[in-house]
Motif scaffolding. Structure first.
Motif, PDB file in Angstrom:
ATOM      1  N   PRO A  16      10.564  15.235  20.611  1.00 56.02           N
ATOM      2  CA  PRO A  16      11.740  15.956  20.098  1.00 56.02           C
ATOM      3  C   PRO A  16      12.907  14.981  19.900  1.00 56.02           C
ATOM      4  CG  PRO A  16      10.743  17.153  21.926  1.00 56.02           C
ATOM      5  CD  PRO A  16      10.040  15.823  21.856  1.00 56.02           C
ATOM      6  N   LYS A  17      13.728  15.239  18.872  1.00 52.13           N
ATOM      7  CA  LYS A  17      14.854  14.364  18.579  1.00 52.13           C
ATOM      8  C   LYS A  17      16.056  14.807  19.420  1.00 52.13           C
ATOM      9  CE  LYS A  17      12.125  12.370  15.692  1.00 52.13           C
ATOM     10  NZ  LYS A  17      10.867  12.992  16.139  1.00 52.13           N
ATOM     11  N   VAL A  18      16.823  13.820  19.869  1.00 50.96           N
ATOM     12  CA  VAL A  18      17.901  14.090  20.832  1.00 50.96           C
ATOM     13  C   VAL A  18      19.257  14.132  20.120  1.00 50.96           C
ATOM     14  CG1 VAL A  18      19.045  13.236  22.913  1.00 50.96           C
ATOM     15  CG2 VAL A  18      16.567  13.009  22.675  1.00 50.96           C
ATOM     16  N   ILE A  19      20.023  15.183  20.418  1.00 53.97           N
ATOM     17  CA  ILE A  19      21.357  15.375  19.817  1.00 53.97           C
ATOM     18  C   ILE A  19      22.422  15.267  20.913  1.00 53.97           C
ATOM     19  CG2 ILE A  19      22.822  16.920  18.448  1.00 53.97           C
ATOM     20  CD1 ILE A  19      20.303  18.499  17.692  1.00 53.97           C
ATOM     21  N   LEU A  20      23.481  14.510  20.622  1.00 51.05           N
ATOM     22  CA  LEU A  20      24.618  14.403  21.548  1.00 51.05           C
ATOM     23  C   LEU A  20      25.810  15.137  20.947  1.00 51.05           C
ATOM     24  CD1 LEU A  20      24.396  10.588  22.395  1.00 51.05           C
ATOM     25  CD2 LEU A  20      23.544  12.524  23.753  1.00 51.05           C
ATOM     26  N   PRO A  21      26.384  16.103  21.659  1.00 50.23           N
ATOM     27  CA  PRO A  21      27.531  16.841  21.119  1.00 50.23           C
ATOM     28  C   PRO A  21      28.870  16.136  21.376  1.00 50.23           C
ATOM     29  CG  PRO A  21      26.782  17.868  23.157  1.00 50.23           C
ATOM     30  CD  PRO A  21      25.898  16.667  22.935  1.00 50.23           C
ATOM     31  N   ILE A  22      29.743  16.153  20.377  1.00 52.03           N
ATOM     32  CA  ILE A  22      31.132  15.691  20.582  1.00 52.03           C
ATOM     33  C   ILE A  22      32.010  16.931  20.682  1.00 52.03           C
ATOM     34  CG2 ILE A  22      33.129  14.496  19.587  1.00 52.03           C
ATOM     35  CD1 ILE A  22      31.298  12.537  18.263  1.00 52.03           C
ATOM     36  N   VAL A  23      32.605  17.121  21.864  1.00 57.95           N
ATOM     37  CA  VAL A  23      33.503  18.256  22.066  1.00 57.95           C
ATOM     38  C   VAL A  23      34.860  17.696  22.499  1.00 57.95           C
ATOM     39  CG1 VAL A  23      31.879  20.150  22.476  1.00 57.95           C
ATOM     40  CG2 VAL A  23      32.328  18.566  24.316  1.00 57.95           C
ATOM     41  N   GLU A  24      35.644  17.272  21.521  1.00 56.87           N
ATOM     42  CA  GLU A  24      36.961  16.664  21.775  1.00 56.87           C
ATOM     43  C   GLU A  24      37.987  17.306  20.855  1.00 56.87           C
ATOM     44  OE1 GLU A  24      37.666  14.614  24.083  1.00 56.87           O
ATOM     45  OE2 GLU A  24      35.700  13.875  24.699  1.00 56.87           O
ATOM     46  N   ARG A  25      39.267  17.258  21.298  1.00 53.71           N
ATOM     47  CA  ARG A  25      40.324  17.935  20.524  1.00 53.71           C
ATOM     48  C   ARG A  25      40.985  17.034  19.476  1.00 53.71           C
ATOM     49  NH1 ARG A  25      40.049  22.752  22.053  1.00 53.71           N
ATOM     50  NH2 ARG A  25      39.630  23.231  24.225  1.00 53.71           N
ATOM     51  N   THR A  26      41.202  15.761  19.811  1.00 52.50           N
ATOM     52  CA  THR A  26      41.970  14.922  18.888  1.00 52.50           C
ATOM     53  C   THR A  26      41.055  14.008  18.077  1.00 52.50           C
ATOM     54  OG1 THR A  26      42.199  13.103  20.448  1.00 52.50           O
ATOM     55  CG2 THR A  26      43.882  14.838  20.564  1.00 52.50           C
TER      56      THR A  26
END
Ligand SMILES: O=C1C[C@@](O)(C(=O)O)C[C@@H](O)[C@@H]1O
Length: 251
Positions: A16-26
């Protein structure tokens, strides 16, 4: 299972391919994460644009995604606006949601676009067509943060996504008991065995469901979201562990 090939990344084949989430405001924090993630052992980065402070400004979104594309180097970019109704940070009206998706397509920076199944409603086939004309693959998503619908409903929803033209149907549901995790895994296997027209992405959320994020290759889920330090949903496992376990469970 069939395979979606994006710039040489064969989603639906093998590990399976791995996804990294970006959860940032600026913008600055988003780009800092992008630079950092570009060197990590993962295939794809998800920009959760509902976290972005400039989400209401088309100019700010366009500027940010262009810089993001450069910072990510060869990583695939999945763009997601997770609406409040599906567990995200912000609510958008239907026209605002459609305008966001079209803006992302116009920037020509995304490899994959998340389109929420229920939020898009009757517009889904047209949106998929527009994404495909722009050379962008569609992850069609549905989330239930309270419960796990029965297996038949999970399968039916993913088949409807396929029928609307989605490249990667995706379901994230919350288990209330261990049998719910099995329902999600059984629905995933049923898709792989009986509806292999597209790969699918599935996860059972929370600590109880975390096993589903690691066993994708055995049950038929083509991608998994890993936690690189800050999770974007309950139950995401840290990147190092995800990579180790995916290798250990490789068929
Ligand atoms: O839809 C998903 C899946 C997810 O909710 C998860 O459970 O890992 C994480 C979200 O960032 C992503 O948009």
């Amino acid at each position: 299972m069939s395979c979606v090939n994006i710039r040489g990344c064969r989603i639906g084949e093998g590990r399976p391919k791995v996804i990294l989430p970006i959860v940032e405001r600026t913008e600055a924090a988003i780009l800092e994460k992008a630079v950092q993630f570009s060197t990590l052992p993962a295939d794809c980065v998800e920009w959760r644009a509902d976290w972005f402070e400039g989400f209401q400004s088309p100019a700010a979104i366009a500027r940010c995604i262009q810089k993001l594309r450069v910072a990510l180097r060869d990583k695939l970019l999945l763009v997601t606006f997770r609406t409040k109704a599906e567990g995200g940070e912000q609510a958008l009206s239907h026209p605002e949601y459609l305008a966001f998706l079209r803006l992302i397509l116009d920037t020509d920076c995304a490899d994959l676009l998340d389109i929420e199944f229920f939020t898009a409603g009757a517009d889904l086939p047209k949106l998929v067509e527009q994404a495909h004309s722009a050379g962008v693959a569609v992850v069609c998503s549905s989330h239930d943060f309270a419960k796990t619908p029965p297996r038949a409903e999970l399968v039916c929803r993913m088949v409807q996504m396929q029928q609307a033209g989605a490249d990667l149907p995706k379901l994230a549901v919350m288990p209330q008991c261990r049998t719910d995790v099995l329902e999600l895994l059984a629905a995933t296997a049923e898709m792989a065995d009986l509806h292999p027209e597209t790969p699918v992405i599935t996860m059972s959320m929370g600590a109880l469901g975390a096993v589903s994020r690691l066993a994708g290759e055995a049950f038929g889920s083509a991608m998994t979201f890993a936690n690189p330090g800050q999770a974007s949903a309950p139950g995401q496992v840290s990147l190092d562990i995800v990579n180790e376990v995916l290798d250990a469970l490789h068929l």
